[in-house]
Structures are given as C-alpha cells and as structure tokens.
Motif scaffolding. Sequence first.
Motif, PDB file in Angstrom:
ATOM      1  N   CYS A  70     125.079  54.266  29.477  1.00 20.75           N
ATOM      2  CA  CYS A  70     124.227  54.940  29.226  1.00 20.75           C
ATOM      3  C   CYS A  70     124.093  55.787  30.786  1.00 20.75           C
ATOM      4  O   CYS A  70     124.000  55.200  31.532  1.00 20.75           O
ATOM      5  N   ARG A  71     123.979  57.091  30.683  1.00 18.12           N
ATOM      6  CA  ARG A  71     123.949  57.786  32.013  1.00 18.12           C
ATOM      7  C   ARG A  71     122.836  57.505  32.974  1.00 18.12           C
ATOM      8  O   ARG A  71     123.005  57.194  34.202  1.00 18.12           O
ATOM      9  N   PRO A  72     121.736  57.435  32.177  1.00 22.70           N
ATOM     10  CA  PRO A  72     120.330  57.265  33.203  1.00 22.70           C
ATOM     11  C   PRO A  72     120.353  55.853  33.815  1.00 22.70           C
ATOM     12  O   PRO A  72     120.065  55.935  34.945  1.00 22.70           O
ATOM     13  N   CYS A  73     120.458  54.899  32.871  1.00 27.30           N
ATOM     14  CA  CYS A  73     120.472  53.625  33.595  1.00 27.30           C
ATOM     15  C   CYS A  73     121.741  52.838  33.761  1.00 27.30           C
ATOM     16  O   CYS A  73     121.674  51.544  34.425  1.00 27.30           O
ATOM     17  N   ALA A  74     122.800  53.290  33.248  1.00 25.88           N
ATOM     18  CA  ALA A  74     124.228  52.690  33.906  1.00 25.88           C
ATOM     19  C   ALA A  74     124.598  51.490  33.009  1.00 25.88           C
ATOM     20  O   ALA A  74     125.798  50.808  33.346  1.00 25.88           O
ATOM     21  N   ARG A  75     123.858  50.898  32.095  1.00 25.21           N
ATOM     22  CA  ARG A  75     124.204  49.879  30.981  1.00 25.21           C
ATOM     23  C   ARG A  75     125.393  50.255  30.391  1.00 25.21           C
ATOM     24  O   ARG A  75     125.473  51.376  30.025  1.00 25.21           O
ATOM     25  N   GLU A  76     126.309  49.027  30.198  1.00 23.35           N
ATOM     26  CA  GLU A  76     127.613  49.503  29.496  1.00 23.35           C
ATOM     27  C   GLU A  76     127.742  48.510  28.499  1.00 23.35           C
ATOM     28  O   GLU A  76     127.058  47.448  28.376  1.00 23.35           O
ATOM     29  N   TRP A  77     128.200  48.993  27.229  1.00 21.39           N
ATOM     30  CA  TRP A  77     128.272  47.911  26.234  1.00 21.39           C
ATOM     31  C   TRP A  77     129.645  48.339  25.338  1.00 21.39           C
ATOM     32  O   TRP A  77     129.983  49.432  25.543  1.00 21.39           O
ATOM     33  N   ASP A  78     130.081  47.343  24.674  1.00 17.88           N
ATOM     34  CA  ASP A  78     131.208  47.307  23.910  1.00 17.88           C
ATOM     35  C   ASP A  78     131.073  48.316  22.609  1.00 17.88           C
ATOM     36  O   ASP A  78     129.699  48.307  22.043  1.00 17.88           O
ATOM     37  N   ILE A  79     131.774  49.246  22.205  1.00 16.86           N
ATOM     38  CA  ILE A  79     131.672  49.967  21.035  1.00 16.86           C
ATOM     39  C   ILE A  79     131.375  49.384  19.958  1.00 16.86           C
ATOM     40  O   ILE A  79     131.162  50.058  18.706  1.00 16.86           O
ATOM     41  N   GLU A  80     131.983  48.270  19.695  1.00 16.09           N
ATOM     42  CA  GLU A  80     131.745  47.259  18.357  1.00 16.09           C
ATOM     43  C   GLU A  80     130.259  47.388  17.976  1.00 16.09           C
ATOM     44  O   GLU A  80     130.007  47.304  16.890  1.00 16.09           O
ATOM     45  N   THR A  88     119.588  48.785  26.446  1.00 14.68           N
ATOM     46  CA  THR A  88     118.657  48.451  27.535  1.00 14.68           C
ATOM     47  C   THR A  88     117.375  49.369  27.769  1.00 14.68           C
ATOM     48  O   THR A  88     116.281  49.039  27.495  1.00 14.68           O
ATOM     49  N   CYS A  89     117.624  50.753  27.646  1.00 11.23           N
ATOM     50  CA  CYS A  89     116.444  51.701  27.774  1.00 11.23           C
ATOM     51  C   CYS A  89     116.311  52.693  26.653  1.00 11.23           C
ATOM     52  O   CYS A  89     115.453  53.294  26.326  1.00 11.23           O
ATOM     53  N   GLY A  90     116.950  52.485  25.579  1.00  6.77           N
ATOM     54  CA  GLY A  90     117.001  53.134  24.168  1.00  6.77           C
ATOM     55  C   GLY A  90     117.123  54.609  24.434  1.00  6.77           C
ATOM     56  O   GLY A  90     117.056  55.326  23.418  1.00  6.77           O
ATOM     57  N   GLY A  91     117.911  54.913  25.496  1.00  7.46           N
ATOM     58  CA  GLY A  91     118.249  56.401  25.820  1.00  7.46           C
ATOM     59  C   GLY A  91     119.330  56.906  24.856  1.00  7.46           C
ATOM     60  O   GLY A  91     120.233  56.052  24.419  1.00  7.46           O
ATOM     61  N   SER A  92     119.567  58.007  24.431  1.00  2.00           N
ATOM     62  CA  SER A  92     120.847  58.562  23.612  1.00  2.00           C
ATOM     63  C   SER A  92     121.711  59.419  24.772  1.00  2.00           C
ATOM     64  O   SER A  92     122.402  59.792  24.125  1.00  2.00           O
ATOM     65  N   GLU A  93     121.409  59.200  26.152  1.00  2.08           N
ATOM     66  CA  GLU A  93     122.470  60.164  26.795  1.00  2.08           C
ATOM     67  C   GLU A  93     123.605  59.283  27.429  1.00  2.08           C
ATOM     68  O   GLU A  93     123.455  58.746  28.378  1.00  2.08           O
ATOM     69  N   VAL A  94     124.444  58.992  26.346  1.00  2.00           N
ATOM     70  CA  VAL A  94     125.507  58.173  26.620  1.00  2.00           C
ATOM     71  C   VAL A  94     126.758  58.852  26.876  1.00  2.00           C
ATOM     72  O   VAL A  94     127.030  59.688  26.350  1.00  2.00           O
ATOM     73  N   GLU A  95     127.851  58.148  27.613  1.00  2.00           N
ATOM     74  CA  GLU A  95     128.946  58.591  27.741  1.00  2.00           C
ATOM     75  C   GLU A  95     130.189  57.448  27.277  1.00  2.00           C
ATOM     76  O   GLU A  95     129.801  56.285  27.415  1.00  2.00           O
ATOM     77  N   ILE A  96     131.487  57.800  27.037  1.00  2.00           N
ATOM     78  CA  ILE A  96     132.449  56.767  27.251  1.00  2.00           C
ATOM     79  C   ILE A  96     132.620  56.413  28.500  1.00  2.00           C
ATOM     80  O   ILE A  96     133.063  57.034  29.488  1.00  2.00           O
ATOM     81  N   ALA A  97     132.754  54.944  28.584  1.00  2.00           N
ATOM     82  CA  ALA A  97     132.951  54.258  29.969  1.00  2.00           C
ATOM     83  C   ALA A  97     134.135  53.869  30.240  1.00  2.00           C
ATOM     84  O   ALA A  97     134.815  53.558  30.948  1.00  2.00           O
ATOM     85  N   ALA A  98     134.889  53.359  28.699  1.00  2.00           N
ATOM     86  CA  ALA A  98     136.256  52.851  28.784  1.00  2.00           C
ATOM     87  C   ALA A  98     136.936  53.106  27.419  1.00  2.00           C
ATOM     88  O   ALA A  98     135.989  53.129  26.502  1.00  2.00           O
ATOM     89  N   GLY A  99     138.063  53.189  27.332  1.00  2.00           N
ATOM     90  CA  GLY A  99     138.721  53.484  26.021  1.00  2.00           C
ATOM     91  C   GLY A  99     139.308  54.550  25.649  1.00  2.00           C
ATOM     92  O   GLY A  99     140.276  54.734  24.643  1.00  2.00           O
ATOM     93  N   ASP A 100     139.284  55.595  26.539  1.00  2.00           N
ATOM     94  CA  ASP A 100     140.108  56.864  26.516  1.00  2.00           C
ATOM     95  C   ASP A 100     141.074  57.017  27.342  1.00  2.00           C
ATOM     96  O   ASP A 100     141.813  57.973  27.590  1.00  2.00           O
ATOM     97  N   GLU A 101     141.518  55.828  27.950  1.00  2.00           N
ATOM     98  CA  GLU A 101     142.593  55.894  28.922  1.00  2.00           C
ATOM     99  C   GLU A 101     143.953  56.252  28.310  1.00  2.00           C
ATOM    100  O   GLU A 101     144.344  55.677  27.183  1.00  2.00           O
ATOM    101  N   PHE A 102     144.786  56.838  28.950  1.00  2.00           N
ATOM    102  CA  PHE A 102     146.379  57.007  28.739  1.00  2.00           C
ATOM    103  C   PHE A 102     146.809  57.213  29.956  1.00  2.00           C
ATOM    104  O   PHE A 102     147.206  58.598  30.344  1.00  2.00           O
ATOM    105  N   GLU A 103     147.445  56.317  30.576  1.00  2.00           N
ATOM    106  CA  GLU A 103     147.890  56.612  32.004  1.00  2.00           C
ATOM    107  C   GLU A 103     148.952  55.617  32.342  1.00  2.00           C
ATOM    108  O   GLU A 103     148.914  54.383  31.749  1.00  2.00           O
TER     109      GLU A 103
END
Length: 118
Positions: A70-80, A88-103
């Motif tokens: 969640c961008r505003p409150c920084a809470r992270e959760w599994d995509i499952e 946590t805050c019910g906000g919908s402004e979310v981004e991918i925090a992990a899972g799109d790596e290829f390095e």
Amino acid sequence: MHELALSSAIVNTVCKHAEGRRVTTVSLRVGKLRQVIPDTLEFYFGFVARDTVCEGARLEQELIEARLRCRPCAREWDIEIPAFRCPTCGGSEVEIAAGDEFEVESIEVEEATCIASR
Ligand SMILES: [Zn+2]
C-alpha cells in the motif's frame, strides 16, 4: 518461448560480467509474477550457453513470493490474499512490492590463475 528470451538475456549479462572467465554458477532471483517455469528456463539456459563462457554452468533460481504494498501506509501482504485493497487502511493505491524480479544475483567464475596459465 518466454524462457528462451530470458535465457538469452541471462547469458548476455553474465558473459559481459565474466570478462572471458569460465562461469561455474549463475544465481538468479525470479519473482513468481514472471511465471517462469524453472525446468524450462534451465533447459533453454543450457542451450543458449553453448559455446559461451557459460557453457556447463549451474543455474540456481531463487523464487521470490509475490507481494503487494500500500503506497500511503506501506503495509505489505502476500498476493495469495485475493484483495487489491490494503488490509490495514483499506486504501486502493497499491503497488507490487515483490514478485516481478528477474535478475542475475551473482555469478561464480573459475580461479583467475586458470586463465593466466592459458
Ligand atoms: Zn494501507
């Protein structure tokens, strides 16, 4: 065929960093959102690596779980959790925090002395 393109990218990157030294191990970080099939990637890697310093190198793949943040409150959760709203805050402004790596995480090469004696 996605894995073939990724394998070419890996081999190109590793060859650049190996600077002519023989590569023994290539360690990758692969996010699960990349939908890479590990066995298929390994197969194509072996194919693409032929006649390069990567030939015969071991491919290690560390799979990274997909997580959202969640961008505003920084809470992270599994995509499952089937929700694209922050628990946590019910906000919908979310981004991918992990899972799109290829390095490429790291490579191991043969001792420099082997090269010097050639
Ligand atoms: Zn939040």
